[in-house]
Scaffold this motif. Structure first.
Motif, PDB file in Angstrom:
ATOM      1  N   ALA A  13      19.778  23.232 -14.720  1.00  0.00           N
ATOM      2  CA  ALA A  13      19.082  23.621 -13.869  1.00  0.00           C
ATOM      3  C   ALA A  13      18.704  25.127 -13.666  1.00  0.00           C
ATOM      4  O   ALA A  13      19.488  25.785 -14.480  1.00  0.00           O
ATOM      5  CB  ALA A  13      19.727  23.237 -12.265  1.00  0.00           C
ATOM      6  N   ASN A  14      17.629  25.452 -13.047  1.00  0.00           N
ATOM      7  CA  ASN A  14      17.250  26.790 -12.883  1.00  0.00           C
ATOM      8  C   ASN A  14      16.434  27.240 -14.191  1.00  0.00           C
ATOM      9  O   ASN A  14      15.326  28.079 -14.122  1.00  0.00           O
ATOM     10  CB  ASN A  14      18.367  28.015 -12.711  1.00  0.00           C
ATOM     11  CG  ASN A  14      19.260  27.477 -11.467  1.00  0.00           C
ATOM     12  OD1 ASN A  14      18.569  26.732 -10.530  1.00  0.00           O
ATOM     13  ND2 ASN A  14      20.288  28.173 -11.388  1.00  0.00           N
ATOM     14  N   PHE A  19      15.346  29.633 -10.120  1.00  0.00           N
ATOM     15  CA  PHE A  19      16.442  29.219  -9.155  1.00  0.00           C
ATOM     16  C   PHE A  19      16.087  27.777  -8.192  1.00  0.00           C
ATOM     17  O   PHE A  19      14.923  28.189  -7.631  1.00  0.00           O
ATOM     18  CB  PHE A  19      17.050  30.228  -8.362  1.00  0.00           C
ATOM     19  CG  PHE A  19      18.076  30.002  -7.521  1.00  0.00           C
ATOM     20  CD1 PHE A  19      19.270  29.443  -7.696  1.00  0.00           C
ATOM     21  CD2 PHE A  19      17.886  30.052  -5.966  1.00  0.00           C
ATOM     22  CE1 PHE A  19      20.546  29.072  -6.905  1.00  0.00           C
ATOM     23  CE2 PHE A  19      18.798  29.392  -5.297  1.00  0.00           C
ATOM     24  CZ  PHE A  19      20.181  29.205  -5.689  1.00  0.00           C
ATOM     25  N   ASP A  20      16.725  26.825  -8.249  1.00  0.00           N
ATOM     26  CA  ASP A  20      16.428  25.500  -7.495  1.00  0.00           C
ATOM     27  C   ASP A  20      14.868  24.997  -7.519  1.00  0.00           C
ATOM     28  O   ASP A  20      14.460  24.005  -7.099  1.00  0.00           O
ATOM     29  CB  ASP A  20      16.464  26.111  -5.852  1.00  0.00           C
ATOM     30  CG  ASP A  20      17.808  25.823  -5.537  1.00  0.00           C
ATOM     31  OD1 ASP A  20      18.725  25.568  -6.223  1.00  0.00           O
ATOM     32  OD2 ASP A  20      18.095  26.270  -4.287  1.00  0.00           O
ATOM     33  N   HIS A 139      19.507  20.348  -3.412  1.00  0.00           N
ATOM     34  CA  HIS A 139      18.604  21.014  -4.394  1.00  0.00           C
ATOM     35  C   HIS A 139      18.088  19.980  -5.510  1.00  0.00           C
ATOM     36  O   HIS A 139      18.855  18.785  -5.666  1.00  0.00           O
ATOM     37  CB  HIS A 139      19.199  22.068  -4.980  1.00  0.00           C
ATOM     38  CG  HIS A 139      20.371  21.606  -5.697  1.00  0.00           C
ATOM     39  ND1 HIS A 139      20.479  21.309  -7.109  1.00  0.00           N
ATOM     40  CD2 HIS A 139      21.862  21.537  -5.475  1.00  0.00           C
ATOM     41  CE1 HIS A 139      21.787  21.108  -7.502  1.00  0.00           C
ATOM     42  NE2 HIS A 139      22.399  21.192  -6.673  1.00  0.00           N
ATOM     43  N   ASP A 141      16.609  20.422  -8.672  1.00  0.00           N
ATOM     44  CA  ASP A 141      16.387  20.835  -9.850  1.00  0.00           C
ATOM     45  C   ASP A 141      17.521  20.198 -10.897  1.00  0.00           C
ATOM     46  O   ASP A 141      17.026  20.432 -12.088  1.00  0.00           O
ATOM     47  CB  ASP A 141      16.217  22.294  -9.981  1.00  0.00           C
ATOM     48  CG  ASP A 141      17.524  23.187  -9.301  1.00  0.00           C
ATOM     49  OD1 ASP A 141      18.255  22.512  -8.637  1.00  0.00           O
ATOM     50  OD2 ASP A 141      17.766  24.472  -9.732  1.00  0.00           O
ATOM     51  N   ASN A 142      18.234  19.505 -10.640  1.00  0.00           N
ATOM     52  CA  ASN A 142      19.259  18.706 -11.367  1.00  0.00           C
ATOM     53  C   ASN A 142      18.664  17.196 -11.554  1.00  0.00           C
ATOM     54  O   ASN A 142      18.292  16.782 -12.290  1.00  0.00           O
ATOM     55  CB  ASN A 142      20.559  18.595 -11.017  1.00  0.00           C
ATOM     56  CG  ASN A 142      21.319  19.877 -11.490  1.00  0.00           C
ATOM     57  OD1 ASN A 142      21.758  20.819 -10.466  1.00  0.00           O
ATOM     58  ND2 ASN A 142      21.620  20.201 -12.665  1.00  0.00           N
ATOM     59  N   THR A 184      29.935  24.638  -7.642  1.00  0.00           N
ATOM     60  CA  THR A 184      28.487  24.795  -7.172  1.00  0.00           C
ATOM     61  C   THR A 184      28.356  25.366  -5.842  1.00  0.00           C
ATOM     62  O   THR A 184      27.685  26.404  -5.510  1.00  0.00           O
ATOM     63  CB  THR A 184      27.651  23.573  -7.170  1.00  0.00           C
ATOM     64  OG1 THR A 184      27.444  23.331  -8.606  1.00  0.00           O
ATOM     65  CG2 THR A 184      26.081  23.994  -6.976  1.00  0.00           C
ATOM     66  N   ARG A 188      26.966  28.985  -5.003  1.00  0.00           N
ATOM     67  CA  ARG A 188      25.482  29.332  -4.050  1.00  0.00           C
ATOM     68  C   ARG A 188      25.694  30.158  -3.076  1.00  0.00           C
ATOM     69  O   ARG A 188      24.887  30.994  -2.505  1.00  0.00           O
ATOM     70  CB  ARG A 188      25.209  27.776  -3.331  1.00  0.00           C
ATOM     71  CG  ARG A 188      24.727  26.880  -4.440  1.00  0.00           C
ATOM     72  CD  ARG A 188      24.164  25.726  -3.674  1.00  0.00           C
ATOM     73  NE  ARG A 188      22.949  26.014  -2.976  1.00  0.00           N
ATOM     74  CZ  ARG A 188      21.644  25.863  -3.679  1.00  0.00           C
ATOM     75  NH1 ARG A 188      21.840  25.468  -5.033  1.00  0.00           N
ATOM     76  NH2 ARG A 188      20.385  26.177  -2.941  1.00  0.00           N
ATOM     77  N   ARG A 235      26.129  35.899 -10.645  1.00  0.00           N
ATOM     78  CA  ARG A 235      26.964  34.876 -11.081  1.00  0.00           C
ATOM     79  C   ARG A 235      27.729  34.837 -12.402  1.00  0.00           C
ATOM     80  O   ARG A 235      28.775  34.382 -12.614  1.00  0.00           O
ATOM     81  CB  ARG A 235      26.000  33.355 -11.088  1.00  0.00           C
ATOM     82  CG  ARG A 235      25.884  32.780  -9.632  1.00  0.00           C
ATOM     83  CD  ARG A 235      25.002  31.797  -9.926  1.00  0.00           C
ATOM     84  NE  ARG A 235      24.940  30.866  -8.775  1.00  0.00           N
ATOM     85  CZ  ARG A 235      24.237  29.732  -8.528  1.00  0.00           C
ATOM     86  NH1 ARG A 235      23.437  29.504  -9.828  1.00  0.00           N
ATOM     87  NH2 ARG A 235      24.309  29.088  -7.385  1.00  0.00           N
ATOM     88  N   GLY A 261      22.645  26.264 -14.609  1.00  0.00           N
ATOM     89  CA  GLY A 261      22.743  25.429 -13.209  1.00  0.00           C
ATOM     90  C   GLY A 261      23.447  26.703 -12.673  1.00  0.00           C
ATOM     91  O   GLY A 261      23.078  28.009 -12.701  1.00  0.00           O
ATOM     92  N   SER A 262      24.609  26.391 -12.005  1.00  0.00           N
ATOM     93  CA  SER A 262      25.418  27.487 -11.180  1.00  0.00           C
ATOM     94  C   SER A 262      26.408  27.802 -11.874  1.00  0.00           C
ATOM     95  O   SER A 262      27.513  28.626 -11.536  1.00  0.00           O
ATOM     96  CB  SER A 262      26.050  26.927  -9.906  1.00  0.00           C
ATOM     97  OG  SER A 262      26.458  25.833 -10.144  1.00  0.00           O
TER      98      SER A 262
HETATM   99  N1  HSE Z   1      19.934  25.371  -8.666  1.00  0.00           N
HETATM  100  C1  HSE Z   1      21.196  25.206  -8.249  1.00  0.00           C
HETATM  101  C2  HSE Z   1      22.111  26.495  -8.291  1.00  0.00           C
HETATM  102  C3  HSE Z   1      21.884  24.149  -9.516  1.00  0.00           C
HETATM  103  O1  HSE Z   1      21.957  27.268  -9.146  1.00  0.00           O
HETATM  104  O2  HSE Z   1      22.828  26.443  -7.385  1.00  0.00           O
HETATM  105  C4  HSE Z   1      23.130  23.650  -9.320  1.00  0.00           C
HETATM  106  O3  HSE Z   1      23.468  22.865 -10.406  1.00  0.00           O
END
Ligand code: HSE
Length: 309
Positions: A13-14, A19-20, A139, A141-142, A184, A188, A235, A261-262
């Motif tokens: 993801a991302n 992001f998202d 979300h 995006d996954n 996650t 977030r 992050r 992702g995260s």
């Molecule tokens: N878009 C989400 C995040 C994906 O970055 O928190 C989490 O896998």
């Protein structure tokens, strides 16, 4: 059909800048769900393997069974009964869409068992309910790329507007998962809620650049768009040796590199499999020097989404 076994893929993801709103699916790793129709109405989660006891067996709390319940409620079919087994084949809390892979496998399975009533895109909102349960925010995006395959853009959440993007045929993901815990939900919460306009300008330029790069099949443009000034600076602190991992990827031929992702997984997009393997090897060696255990996955981008096995 009374019984089915489904594989659903992990996802990145991302894709660094989105992001998202951006994500893509990979062929490996992923999760498996076995589902069978039974006479007794209701959704029952019988067994989970490979989770070391970390996931709830309660049907209302597990993302797989809960999203199947939402799906059956939507169809107004309280008469249907299913039994589910979840086989985790990928690490939990890795930033590779672990909950998404399980949820998507379950939704794909139930949809097949009742006669393929909804399209992959139509299943996405049910899978988003699973994400909400897993990390507090639904979300897409996954789950969208896990269901639809390839690269997907979430153009809008309200209303949900998903755009399937072109998936270059010879593109590999070189993924390394350092075994440190980054849930996650926590990842977030640490992000700033407000951003500077100048950073937003940089970010949306990159998102548009990455999408254009995929349409133009211009990997140089994809690579130079894989920059994140909003989320990565915060992050990346949680990822051991992050800067060196990037240097190792970029100095050895990656198109682009960033957090999956995260996190804590990192990924590089790479034009050939050999280079992808070389990069993950070097990165794992670096993590080992930091006394961090890691797993690596080299996979082409998955264009199909879930499959019956
Ligand atoms: N878009 C989400 C995040 C994906 O970055 O928190 C989490 O896998």
């Amino acid at each position: 059909m009374k019984e089915i076994k489904v594989f659903a893929p992990a996802t990145v993801a991302n894709v660094v800048c989105g992001f998202d709103v951006l994500g893509f699916a990979v062929n490996e790793p992923g999760d498996e769900v076995m589902m069978r129709l039974v006479d007794e109405p209701g959704v029952r989660l019988l067994k989970i393997t490979g989770d070391e006891g970390r996931l709830p067996l309660d049907s209302a709390k597990n993302t797989v069974s809960a999203s199947v319940q939402h799906y059956l409620k939507h169809l107004n079919r309280p008469d249907i009964g299913v039994e589910i087994e979840l086989h985790k084949k990928m690490p939990i809390g890795s930033g590779l869409g672990s909950s998404s892979a399980s949820t998507v496998a379950g939704l794909y399975a139930i949809n097949q068992l009742v006669g393929n009533l909804l399209t992959a895109k139509e299943l996405v909102p049910f899978a988003m309910k699973g994400e909400e349960l897993a990390c507090g925010y639904g979300h897409a995006d996954n789950v969208a790329p896990a269901l639809m395959g390839g690269f997907v853009l979430v153009r809008s959440y309200e209303p949900l507007d998903l755009i399937a993007l072109p998936t270059p045929s010879n593109l590999f993901a070189a993924i390394v998962y350092p075994e440190v815990d980054v849930p996650t939900k926590d990842a977030r919460q640490m992000i700033k809620a407000k951003v500077l306009l100048k950073d937003a300008v940089t970010q949306w330029g990159n998102v548009a650049g990455l999408v254009s790069g995929l349409f133009l099949n211009d990997m140089d443009l994809v690579g130079r768009s894989m920059k994140d000034v909003l989320i990565e600076p915060t992050r990346s602190i949680l990822i051991p040796g992050f800067d060196t991992l990037r240097t190792l990827a970029m100095e050895n031929g990656a198109v682009g590199f960033g957090i999956s992702g995260s996190g804590p997984s990192v990924f590089a997009l790479v034009k050939d499999e050999e280079t992808a393997k070389k990069i993950t090897k070097l990165q794992q060696k670096h993590l080992a020097q930091l006394n961090i255990r890691s797993n690596a996955y080299v996979s082409s981008v998955n264009a199909e989404g879930p499959k019956i096995i």
